[in-house]
Structures are given as C-alpha cells and as structure tokens.
Design an enzyme around this catalytic site. Sequence first.
Site, PDB file in Angstrom:
ATOM      1  N   TYR A 144      83.310 -19.221  50.146  1.00 42.40           N
ATOM      2  CA  TYR A 144      83.773 -19.962  51.322  1.00 42.40           C
ATOM      3  C   TYR A 144      83.450 -19.148  52.558  1.00 42.40           C
ATOM      4  O   TYR A 144      83.654 -17.937  52.597  1.00 42.40           O
ATOM      5  CB  TYR A 144      85.288 -20.192  51.230  1.00 42.40           C
ATOM      6  CG  TYR A 144      85.873 -20.884  52.436  1.00 42.40           C
ATOM      7  CD1 TYR A 144      85.558 -22.215  52.721  1.00 42.40           C
ATOM      8  CD2 TYR A 144      86.752 -20.215  53.298  1.00 42.40           C
ATOM      9  CE1 TYR A 144      86.115 -22.861  53.833  1.00 42.40           C
ATOM     10  CE2 TYR A 144      87.310 -20.863  54.404  1.00 42.40           C
ATOM     11  CZ  TYR A 144      86.986 -22.175  54.662  1.00 42.40           C
ATOM     12  OH  TYR A 144      87.534 -22.808  55.754  1.00 42.40           O
ATOM     13  N   ASP A 239      79.710 -11.635  54.237  1.00 35.49           N
ATOM     14  CA  ASP A 239      80.917 -12.208  54.817  1.00 35.49           C
ATOM     15  C   ASP A 239      82.091 -11.389  54.299  1.00 35.49           C
ATOM     16  O   ASP A 239      82.563 -11.569  53.183  1.00 35.49           O
ATOM     17  CB  ASP A 239      81.047 -13.687  54.421  1.00 35.49           C
ATOM     18  CG  ASP A 239      82.283 -14.328  55.049  1.00 35.49           C
ATOM     19  OD1 ASP A 239      83.102 -13.592  55.628  1.00 35.49           O
ATOM     20  OD2 ASP A 239      82.416 -15.565  54.942  1.00 35.49           O
ATOM     21  N   LYS A 267      90.571 -11.940  59.593  1.00 35.77           N
ATOM     22  CA  LYS A 267      91.807 -11.597  58.893  1.00 35.77           C
ATOM     23  C   LYS A 267      92.354 -10.212  59.299  1.00 35.77           C
ATOM     24  O   LYS A 267      92.950 -10.113  60.346  1.00 35.77           O
ATOM     25  CB  LYS A 267      91.618 -11.773  57.383  1.00 35.77           C
ATOM     26  CG  LYS A 267      91.255 -13.250  57.114  1.00 35.77           C
ATOM     27  CD  LYS A 267      91.283 -13.733  55.704  1.00 35.77           C
ATOM     28  CE  LYS A 267      91.174 -15.258  55.714  1.00 35.77           C
ATOM     29  NZ  LYS A 267      90.070 -15.831  54.979  1.00 35.77           N
TER      30      LYS A 267
HETATM   31  C1  LIG Z   1      89.113 -17.019  55.542  1.00 34.91           C
HETATM   32  C2  LIG Z   1      87.659 -16.888  55.420  1.00 34.91           C
HETATM   33  C3  LIG Z   1      86.767 -17.400  56.389  1.00 34.91           C
HETATM   34  C4  LIG Z   1      87.247 -18.251  57.525  1.00 34.91           C
HETATM   35  O1  LIG Z   1      88.094 -17.570  58.392  1.00 34.91           O
HETATM   36  P1  LIG Z   1      89.108 -18.431  59.318  1.00 34.91           P
HETATM   37  O2  LIG Z   1      89.744 -17.373  60.171  1.00 34.91           O
HETATM   38  O3  LIG Z   1      90.037 -19.125  58.397  1.00 34.91           O
HETATM   39  O4  LIG Z   1      88.276 -19.369  60.100  1.00 34.91           O
HETATM   40  C5  LIG Z   1      85.430 -17.107  56.266  1.00 34.91           C
HETATM   41  N1  LIG Z   1      84.961 -16.385  55.244  1.00 34.91           N
HETATM   42  C6  LIG Z   1      85.772 -15.892  54.284  1.00 34.91           C
HETATM   43  C7  LIG Z   1      85.197 -15.063  53.194  1.00 34.91           C
HETATM   44  C8  LIG Z   1      87.139 -16.149  54.327  1.00 34.91           C
HETATM   45  O5  LIG Z   1      87.941 -15.701  53.359  1.00 34.91           O
END
Ligand SMILES: *Cc1c(COP(=O)(O)O)cnc(C)c1O
Length: 426
Positions: A144, A239, A267
């Site tokens: 994701y 990511d 995060k």
């Molecule tokens: C949570 C997440 C996102 C998106 O971040 P948001 O702050 O919710 O937009 C993108 N990549 C990864 C791997 C994530 O866990």
Amino acid sequence: MMDEKSKELFKRAKKHMPGGVNSPVRAYGAVGHTPRFIASAKGDRITDVDGNEMIDYVCSWGPGILGHAHPRVIQKVKEACELGMTYGAPTMREVELAELIARLVPSMEVSRLVNSGTEAVMSAVRVARGFTKRDKIIKFKGCYHGHFDGLLVKAGSGALTASQPDSAGVPVDFTKHTLIADYNDKESVKRLFEANKKEIAAVIVEPVAANMGVVLPDKDFLPFLREITLQYGALLIFDEVITGFRLGLGGAQEFYGITPDLTTLGKIIGGGMPVGAYGGREEIMRMVAPDGPVYQAGTLSGNPIATAAGLETLTILIEDTSIYERLEQKGQALAQAVRKAAGDKVTVNQAGSLLSIFFTSGGVHNYAEAVSSDTAAYADYFGYMLDHGIYIAPSQYEAIFVSDAHTEEDIDKTCRLLENYWNQMN
Ligand SMILES: *Cc1c(COP(=O)(O)O)cnc(C)c1O
C-alpha cells in the site's frame, strides 16, 4: 465491556460521515464490531468514551513508537503553539529536520516535507518520472502506498498488460502506467522489465511489507530490485512510511543494507502530527520546484507544530540507544507466545516492533499467501482480545505495533492472554 457511548456516537457519526469514520479501516467492518470512540491515550494505554482502558497495539497505525502523549513531545508542541500555529514561511526547525533526516537516512541527501504518507509517495513518483522522463511504475501486489489515483490499482487480466483501478472514481487512463508484480517474486519483476524496456521510471516497494499483514522480504529480493533497476536505468523507491525510524534509525534501508534512489517517510516522522517526507539523491531531488521543473507545494508543509513533534520524537529515538533492542525483545516475546500456544495453526511474521498473526499455516511470503488467512478466525481472535482489554487492529492485514511505552507487565499480560486464547480453543 460497556460500549453504549461508542454505539451512540457511531449512530450519529454514520449520519453525516461516510461509514461514520474519516478513514475506512476504523469502521470495524471486517470484524463485525462497533468501533471504540477514543477519549484519551497515555503511554501504552488507550481509553474509550465508555471508560474502557485498553493496552494499545494499533499505536495510531504506526506513528506511536514512543507511546501516547510522551511528556517531552507534548512540551515541545505546547511551546511551538505559543509561537503561532503556521506562517507559510521557512523556519529553523525545518532546516534542522532536513539535516537530521540526511544524517539518519544518508540516501536522503535532499528532502521535502509534506503532510501525509500519500502525498510523499505521490510526489516521489512524480519526481521519478520527471527525472527519468519515463512514465511506467512497477508496484507490488499487497503493498500500500497511500490513496492517490496512480497507485490504487490491481492487476489486470494479463499481468503484463495495463492494470485496473482498485477504486471507483479512478479513470483507467490514470492507472495504465502502473504495472503489478508479486512481492518476493523476482521473475515477475524481470518479465515486466523485459516487456517494457526503457519505459519504467521506478520500482516502488515497501521494503518490509506491512499493509497485507507483515511480510518480510526474502534475503535476495531487495538486492535484486536494486540490481535490476540499475540495469534498466529505473529508480528504486523505498516506501518507508511504516518502516522509517521503526526498524532502526536508518529504516529498512539501513537494516537490509540497500540504498534506494528515493525514500518516502510518514507516520513516526510526525511524532503524532500529520507529516510526510520524500527525498533522495541530490541530483534527483534538484528536479523539485523551485530548483527544477517538477512541481510540488503545500500550504501547511513543514508547519512549526508538526516539525516540533517530529524533531523531538526523533531526538528521543537518537538519545536512547537501546530503544530498538527493547522493541525487538518485545516483538519477539509476543511472536513466541503465539507460536508456542497456536503451533502450526498460524503463521507469525515479525520484524522488530512490527508483527502479524496470519490464520494460515505454511508461511506467508506474498499477497496470495496473506489473503489465504482465515479472516473469520481473525475476527474471533480480535473479539476475544477486545473483550480482554487488548486493542488490536480490526483487520487481518494491519500490523501489530509495539511501542517503547509498552511495559514488561503489559507485554506479559498480553502474552498470557494470547496463550489463553489458543488454549481455550483446544
Ligand atoms: C500509511 C502508509 C501510506 C500512506 O500514508 P498516509 O499518511 O495514510 O497518507 C503510504 N505508504 C505506506 C507504506 C503506509 O503504511
């Protein structure tokens, strides 16, 4: 457990908010419960509006590596608030944060702050396309990367052809440049490169996948991605929105010893405030406006409150040199308790303070194996834990997050409950 007030609030919420929530997984749809409306949280405990205090393993889906309401972070945020919430002008803390990112994650020589992980990924992909002058992106099934159009895709009928949108409202035209490979499957990546020579701008990957449950990379998977992207002149984007500052100060790239071209963070870097960041090699990041032709901007980007929370969180992580050891020990304790009690009924994947219990035997290395997990069994386990004061994600595909605030007593208590859960089933 009482949940009258949560039920009442959920009824009101559903009237004026889609699903009664501001992000879908919070609605508890997959486990058939009423979501707990939260009143407060401190340390490793979270308290709902009915007064139930629970041990929290959601940790706001990742940011809470220090637990809730860390006094030092709160203090810095309070001080920052007194000086004004936002100026839309550069500040000293943004410089300090960019310097700190470059020191902790050396591949991020130049970085830009944004307001969410989604925004970070969207911008990094734009930069990769601008830099390589190519359009196609390879992503992995089950990873994701936020909710922007180009990456909300599922594989089309032929894996080598255009992908299909995974959400209504996304034009097929917007996803036709996104190709899908299988996590840990080198051949699937090779085939896409061979069929799209000189067209692939970047491969984007969660170096430890944590959005299909936690799935670890095979030993040679990340080195292979580094090699094949170099071979074809494509960029490698890690990511690290979840893994950044969680698997260690240098994230998964330090943990596995692989240097990506671009990295996205989110995060933890916000310390509980909405922050994301993307960055990488200077030559690539100089493409970003106003240095270069790739446009990206943000009214509240790098705002003083968010940078105060992020900087103090990182500072605490740096000062406390045994924090990641403690997190690893707690993660292992939970994983071992489940393995011991459940035996081969489940698969437990764990990396440091990230772990997942899959209700399937025989290992989980990719999306197909992750979705073979028995989600009804997960819902039962979820209900048991909630009834016993353990707050875990209402979805098989979200990780258990351990924080530094989890006390040994609370980890022990959780381990005993996990053991009891599987013992009462036998
Ligand atoms: C949570 C997440 C996102 C998106 O971040 P948001 O702050 O919710 O937009 C993108 N990549 C990864 C791997 C994530 O866990």
